[in-house]
Scaffold this active site. Sequence first.
Site, mmCIF file in Angstrom:
data_model
loop_
_atom_site.group_PDB
_atom_site.id
_atom_site.type_symbol
_atom_site.label_atom_id
_atom_site.label_comp_id
_atom_site.label_asym_id
_atom_site.label_seq_id
_atom_site.Cartn_x
_atom_site.Cartn_y
_atom_site.Cartn_z
ATOM 1 N N ASP A 276 5.272 12.582 -0.919
ATOM 2 C CA ASP A 276 6.334 11.702 -1.407
ATOM 3 C C ASP A 276 7.287 12.466 -2.342
ATOM 4 O OD1 ASP A 276 7.772 9.501 -2.151
ATOM 5 O OD2 ASP A 276 6.067 8.329 -2.856
ATOM 6 N N ASP A 336 11.458 1.706 0.023
ATOM 7 C CA ASP A 336 10.199 0.947 0.051
ATOM 8 C C ASP A 336 10.392 -0.477 0.577
ATOM 9 O OD1 ASP A 336 9.400 3.230 -1.185
ATOM 10 O OD2 ASP A 336 8.409 2.229 -2.865
HETATM 11 C C1 GLA Z 1 7.121 5.641 -3.490
HETATM 12 C C2 GLA Z 1 6.755 5.448 -2.029
HETATM 13 C C3 GLA Z 1 5.758 4.296 -1.913
HETATM 14 C C4 GLA Z 1 4.533 4.610 -2.757
HETATM 15 C C5 GLA Z 1 4.940 4.877 -4.197
HETATM 16 C C6 GLA Z 1 3.770 5.385 -5.019
HETATM 17 O O1 GLA Z 1 7.830 4.538 -3.992
HETATM 18 O O2 GLA Z 1 7.881 5.199 -1.250
HETATM 19 O O3 GLA Z 1 5.393 4.099 -0.562
HETATM 20 O O4 GLA Z 1 3.867 5.717 -2.207
HETATM 21 O O5 GLA Z 1 5.967 5.843 -4.281
HETATM 22 O O6 GLA Z 1 4.130 5.731 -6.304
#
Ligand code: GLA
Length: 511
Positions: A276, A336
């Site tokens: 990520d 997200d």
């Molecule tokens: C980001 C990702 C999410 C999750 C969070 C965890 O927002 O897009 O899917 O993994 O981080 O902190």
Amino acid sequence: MAMIPTVHALNKYLKKRIFVLSFLFPLIAVAFKADPSTDISGTWRMDIVQRGNVKLSTYFIIHADSGKFSGSVIINGAVELRFRNPHFEGNEAVFGTTWNRDYRLRRDGEKLHVTIVYGVNSSEQAYATAVPEAETKAPPFIQLPPLAVVPANGLAKTPPMGWNSWNHFGGNVDDAVVRAAADRLVSSGLAAAGYHYINIDDCWEGGRDANGNIVSNQKFPNMKALADYVHARGLKLGIYSSPGPLTCGGYTGSYDHEEQDAKTYASWGVDYLKYDWCSAERIYTNDQLQAAYQKMGSALAHCGRPIVYSLCEYGMADVWQWGAAAGANLWRTTGDIKDNWESMSAIGFNQVKTAPFSGPGHWNDPDMLEVGNGGMSNAEYRTHFSLWCMLAAPLMAGNDLGKMSGETLEILSNKEAIAIDQDPLGQQGVPVMKNDSIQIWVRLLKHGARAVAIFNTTKVVKTVVLDFLTINVKGKQKIRDLWLHQNLGKFNVRFKTSVGPHCVALLKLTR
Ligand code: GLA
């Protein structure tokens, strides 16, 4: 007679005093109403201890003068956000951020008292202390490898299926939650339906040991033992990290430790890595995304264990164009997902330009499932699931498997819908008709059949005529409803059906 000079003298005296007072008054006023800005200028660090006993540092860099202030907040070393609408309310400095959290700061002795306001109902109090500004700097840039193609790892011939901790558990994931999810994936029948990955998302990390090896935090006492537990149930274990020094939750990322971390994951028995972007944003430019992801891609290729590689950089720099070259098996195409119709439908219905880049071994990922998390109706969850199957999306359940309703289980384990998702041709579905209320999507399947999804995007029942010309089929078609699990008969030229509010008719057409 003597009075005249006296009055005159008094007048003179008063004039002089008034003159002096008029001069002094603003100074006296300022002295009594101290400028609050002078108190908060500088760089401040606020440490909060998170679950797993991991410290999370937030910095406030504040420039204040003459009752005004501006500045930025660096959250978890990951993102730097400028203050929005900074102003004083009494002696409190108040500002918002784009991250849906607002702050109220007030000087308290040597420290800064901080109230963090999350949305409407929740807030947290903490103290920040003054630190040198140099402390807020991102670590030095390390040269990235020249671009090259990482050979395909041969994994994920169909979109990966499993469960991920984030959507339901967020930072509350721990060893017990993961073990329970593994048990439940098997006992619910979901494992038999194809869900094999048990993926730990963010918040498992605990820093590094003296040799620089990444270690888990207190919530995960033994990663190897956890992997053994998951493997003993016929499942696979996934883990999470970042190309930056910190993850989005402020935990340790893999920056400058890519090969070492890949080897550590392999030694634990990890089978899947979600990687990520998060704090990498403060180190690399968007032009360097591919090279940064390639760095971990080749580290995984040499770690001695097959590991599915999942990129998470929210669709920046058209990741679908180069994700496979960086060694990835899947890549997030969006920000997200949230557990509501607006978020789900905005993401799901807008995955058209990515379609040509998906296929066996390398998939577009419109984010994990929200099915069963409570923010949508069962009809909406059926739409969510059908749309993800039409998109050949990875199917990562994101709910609490231990508290699943019958309807949630029925949706997640719809084998006929899953068969569309997992069709070996791996061709992503596309819309062939769209208007304000209806969308018709088609996905070509191996052996010539077609999956057709008729989505009703309105809140009222709609009657829809599916014209075979629209979906480019000729001749009699056998039509099966994949939610009713019924053959509806043979149809020529057109098929008429009604679709409920925010619901879907998911059909399979065979000649
Ligand atoms: C980001 C990702 C999410 C999750 C969070 C965890 O927002 O897009 O899917 O993994 O981080 O902190």
